[in-house]
Each structure stands twice: as structure tokens, then as C-alpha cells.
Write a protein that holds these residues in place. Structure first.
Motif, short mmCIF file in Angstrom:
data_model
loop_
_atom_site.label_atom_id
_atom_site.label_comp_id
_atom_site.label_asym_id
_atom_site.label_seq_id
_atom_site.Cartn_x
_atom_site.Cartn_y
_atom_site.Cartn_z
N VAL A 1 0.85 -1.20 0.00
CA VAL A 1 0.00 0.00 0.00
C VAL A 1 0.88 1.25 0.00
N GLY A 2 1.86 1.28 0.90
CA GLY A 2 2.75 2.44 0.99
C GLY A 2 3.50 2.66 -0.31
N GLU A 3 4.04 1.56 -0.87
CA GLU A 3 4.82 1.69 -2.11
C GLU A 3 3.94 2.12 -3.28
N THR A 4 2.74 1.55 -3.37
CA THR A 4 1.85 1.88 -4.50
C THR A 4 1.40 3.33 -4.42
N ILE A 5 1.06 3.77 -3.23
CA ILE A 5 0.60 5.17 -3.10
C ILE A 5 1.76 6.14 -3.39
N ALA A 6 2.96 5.80 -2.95
CA ALA A 6 4.12 6.66 -3.26
C ALA A 6 4.34 6.68 -4.78
N GLU A 7 4.22 5.52 -5.40
CA GLU A 7 4.42 5.44 -6.87
C GLU A 7 3.35 6.25 -7.60
N ILE A 8 2.11 6.15 -7.14
CA ILE A 8 1.02 6.92 -7.78
C ILE A 8 1.32 8.42 -7.66
N GLU A 9 1.75 8.84 -6.49
CA GLU A 9 1.97 10.28 -6.28
C GLU A 9 3.16 10.78 -7.11
N ARG A 10 4.13 9.88 -7.36
CA ARG A 10 5.27 10.24 -8.22
C ARG A 10 4.85 10.33 -9.68
N ASN A 11 4.10 9.32 -10.12
CA ASN A 11 3.85 9.18 -11.57
C ASN A 11 2.52 9.74 -12.06
N VAL A 12 1.53 9.80 -11.19
CA VAL A 12 0.23 10.35 -11.61
C VAL A 12 0.04 11.74 -11.02
N GLY A 13 0.36 11.87 -9.74
CA GLY A 13 0.23 13.17 -9.08
C GLY A 13 -0.28 12.98 -7.66
N PRO A 14 -0.29 14.06 -6.89
CA PRO A 14 -0.73 13.98 -5.50
C PRO A 14 -2.21 13.58 -5.41
N ILE A 15 -2.50 12.68 -4.52
CA ILE A 15 -3.89 12.19 -4.39
C ILE A 15 -4.72 13.24 -3.64
N ASP A 16 -5.75 13.74 -4.31
CA ASP A 16 -6.65 14.73 -3.71
C ASP A 16 -7.74 14.05 -2.89
N ILE A 17 -8.19 12.89 -3.40
CA ILE A 17 -9.33 12.23 -2.76
C ILE A 17 -9.04 10.74 -2.66
N LEU A 18 -9.23 10.19 -1.46
CA LEU A 18 -9.11 8.75 -1.26
C LEU A 18 -10.50 8.21 -0.94
N VAL A 19 -10.95 7.25 -1.73
CA VAL A 19 -12.22 6.58 -1.42
C VAL A 19 -11.86 5.20 -0.88
N VAL B 1 -1.74 8.29 2.69
CA VAL B 1 -2.08 9.55 1.97
C VAL B 1 -2.09 10.77 2.88
N LEU B 2 -2.31 10.57 4.18
CA LEU B 2 -2.55 11.73 5.07
C LEU B 2 -1.41 12.76 5.14
N PRO B 3 -0.15 12.32 5.33
CA PRO B 3 0.90 13.35 5.46
C PRO B 3 0.95 14.28 4.25
N GLY B 4 0.82 13.72 3.04
CA GLY B 4 0.84 14.55 1.83
C GLY B 4 -0.35 15.50 1.80
N MET B 5 -1.51 14.98 2.17
CA MET B 5 -2.70 15.85 2.17
C MET B 5 -2.50 17.01 3.15
N VAL B 6 -1.96 16.71 4.32
CA VAL B 6 -1.76 17.76 5.33
C VAL B 6 -0.72 18.77 4.82
N ARG B 7 0.35 18.26 4.22
CA ARG B 7 1.39 19.16 3.68
C ARG B 7 0.79 20.10 2.64
N ARG B 8 -0.08 19.56 1.80
CA ARG B 8 -0.67 20.38 0.73
C ARG B 8 -1.88 21.18 1.23
N ASP B 9 -2.33 20.87 2.44
CA ASP B 9 -3.55 21.44 3.03
C ASP B 9 -4.73 21.31 2.08
N ARG B 10 -4.88 20.08 1.59
CA ARG B 10 -5.91 19.82 0.59
C ARG B 10 -6.19 18.33 0.57
N GLY B 11 -7.44 17.95 0.60
CA GLY B 11 -7.73 16.51 0.51
C GLY B 11 -9.10 16.16 1.03
#
Ligand code: NDP
Ligand code: 8X3
Length: 251
Positions: free
Chosen positions: A64-82, A120-130
């Protein structure tokens, strides 16, 4: 917006992924079944937005950690997690179930949701968006026979969602626990009854249940709300479902 949907190979997750891709978002649809993900990608090929897929088992914390890091690198920061991936196993009384089934529900519904949220939370908090949308259930709010760990896992999700809001106060991150009742047309009951299609079909016989598309529309509605509105929880049932009386054992 960039939206990660877990458990998108069937049911709610699939409908949510298609609805949000059609609305122009970038959707990362995930789940364990690769062939289903490929079908979904083909179905969304002409969508206004983009649907990409990632095979992901939410019970594997490292993956989970690796996939989410890879998504954020290659697709972009996750705005919404369902956080949708989840399951019920069995409907027998607590005293006669397999321990494996309880562990599987805890691993998927509770720990899987936590792994995704934690990633996903630390990135969302850093960006203050999510926005985190968690799939709870009426089973988390009301007891019924055979619900034991399934219902308890959904009660966990209900309270975890509210506790997240407490910690996220002062940020612009929203959290909603979406808590549906009887919903047909998904693989939920087939999974609960371990492939017994007759038993699964009997759950919905003579009813007009909610549909996965209803849930997808609600998710789209929540996402579209102005940023200053946080729906803490949303509980819904089909009109054909309501509450029963307390049960009493008489001698
Ligand atoms: P489905 O069985 O149709 O879909 C469940 C999804 O979860 C599948 O895509 C499955 O994909 C995925 N999943 C299961 N285990 C894992 C795992 N370890 N890792 C990743 N994905 C996993 O169920 P529904 O769509 O009906 O339910 C979706 C959510 O909504 C669940 O959390 C459920 O508890 C909840 N809910 C359902 C209701 C209903 O009546 N249907 C009512 C209220 C809440 P794969 O097997 O490919 O990994
Ligand atoms: C699914 C709804 O009523 O089968 O969460 O528990 S119910």
C-alpha cells in the motif's frame, strides 16, 4: 482532481471509478483482480477524464505504501481517497464462525483502510488539501444477528472517521463516512456467502435495494460540495428497509 478508489473491481468501487472518470477526474482504480481492472480501463477509455489502474491488496501494508508513493510520483498527488475495499464473510452466529473469517474482515475493513489512510494523510496535510471518503455501513450503527465482526469493523470506520476530523481541525481536509444499507447488484452477498449464488440472490428477492450507481452519485455529490462543507456521516437505506423491534428470548 486525482482520486484513488480502493476495491474498484466490483460493486460500489467500480461504479464510483466510472462515475468520477466520466465527470472528468483522474481516477486510479485499484483492487486485487487484474483482469477486472483491465476491463474497467477499457470501459472508461472514452471517459471525459482518465482512469488508470493499480493492482493492490489493501491488507499488504508495504505494498500500500509503495503503491501510493508510486502513484503520487507518476500520476500526481492524491486529492481524494475513497476507502471502499471491504467485505463481510458469513452470517452465522459469532460462536460458530471461522477465526480466519474474522481475521480477514479485520485485515481488510480495518487495517486495509488504515494503511491507505496512513499513506495519503501526510501529503494531504502538507498540501492542506484533501478528502477521505470511507465506506461504513448501517451495520456499524445497528446490531443484527450474524453481523459481529463485520458490523464492528464498520463501527470502527464510523468512529475513526470522526476522530480523523478531530485531528484534522484547522486543515482543509474533509472526511466523510458513507453508511449505506441494503444495496443490490454488487458482489457483497456472493462474497458473504462464499460463492453461494442462491443465498446471495435471496437477500434481495422482492426488494428494491440501493444500487452501486446510487452510491457513486452520492460520492460525486459529496465531492462537488463547496469546500467549507464537511458531511461527517451520511447514512442511507432503500425505502424498503427500516428497523426491527428489540428481540426477546422467552422461556
Ligand atoms: P463488492 O464485493 O461488490 O466489492 C468489494 C470490492 O472490494 C471488490 O472490488 C474487491 O476487489 C475489493 N476488495 C476486497 N478485498 C480486498 C483487498 N484485500 N484488497 C483490495 N481490494 C479488496 O462489495 P460492495 O461494492 O457491495 O461493497 C463495497 C464497500 O461498501 C465495502 O466496504 C462494503 O462493506 C460496503 N458496503 C456494502 C453494502 C452493500 O449492501 N453492498 C452496504 C454498505 C456498505 P478484489 O476482490 O478484486 O480485490
Ligand atoms: C452491508 C449492509 O445490512 O448487509 O454493509 O450489513 S448489511
Amino acid at each position: 482532481m486525482i482520486i484513488l478508489v480502493t476495491g474498484a473491481t466490483a460493486g460500489f468501487g467500480r461504479a464510483i471509478a466510472l462515475e468520477l472518470a466520466a465527470a472528468g477526474h483522474t481516477v486510479i482504480a485499484s483492487g486485487r483482480r487484474r483482469s477486472r481492472l483491465d476491463q474497467l480501463a477499457a470501459e472508461a477509455a472514452d471517459a471525459a477524464g482518465t482512469l488508470v489502474t493499480r493492482a493492490l491488496d489493501v491488507t499488504r501494508s508495504l505494498a500500500v505504501g509503495e503503491t501510493i508513493a508510486e502513484i503520487e510520483r507518476n500520476v500526481g498527488p492524491i486529492d481524494i481517497l475513497v476507502n471502499n475495499a471491504g467485505l463481510a464473510l458469513g452470517l452465522a452466529p459469532a460462536q460458530s464462525v471461522e477465526l480466519d473469517d474474522w481475521e480477514n474482515m479485520v485485515d481488510t475493513n480495518i487495517k486495509g483502510l488504515l494503511y491507505c489512510t496512513h499513506a495519503v494523510l501526510p501529503g494531504m496535510v502538507r498540501r492542506d488539501r484533501g478528502y477521505i471518503i470511507n465506506l461504513g455501513s448501517v451495520a456499524g450503527n445497528y446490531p443484527y444477528p450474524g453481523s459481529h465482526v463485520y458490523g464492528a469493523s464498520k463501527a470502527f470506520i464510523h468512529q475513526f472517521s470522526r476522530n480523523l476530523r478531530a485531528d484534522l481541525l484547522g486543515t482543509r481536509i474533509r472526511v466523510t463516512c458513507l453508511e449505506p444499507g441494503l444495496c443490490g447488484g454488487t458482489e457483497f452477498s456472493l462474497t458473504r456467502f462464499k460463492g453461494d449464488a442462491d443465498k446471495a440472490e435471496a437477500v434481495y428477492r422482492g426488494t428494491k435495494p440501493l444500487t452501486a450507481e446510487d452510491i457513486a452519485q452520492l460520492v460525486a455529490y459529496l465531492i462537488g460540495l463547496p469546500a467549507h462543507i464537511n458531511v461527517n456521516q451520511m447514512e442511507l437505506m432503500p425505502t424498503c428497509q427500516a428497523f426491527g423491534p428489540f428481540a426477546v428470548s422467552r422461556t
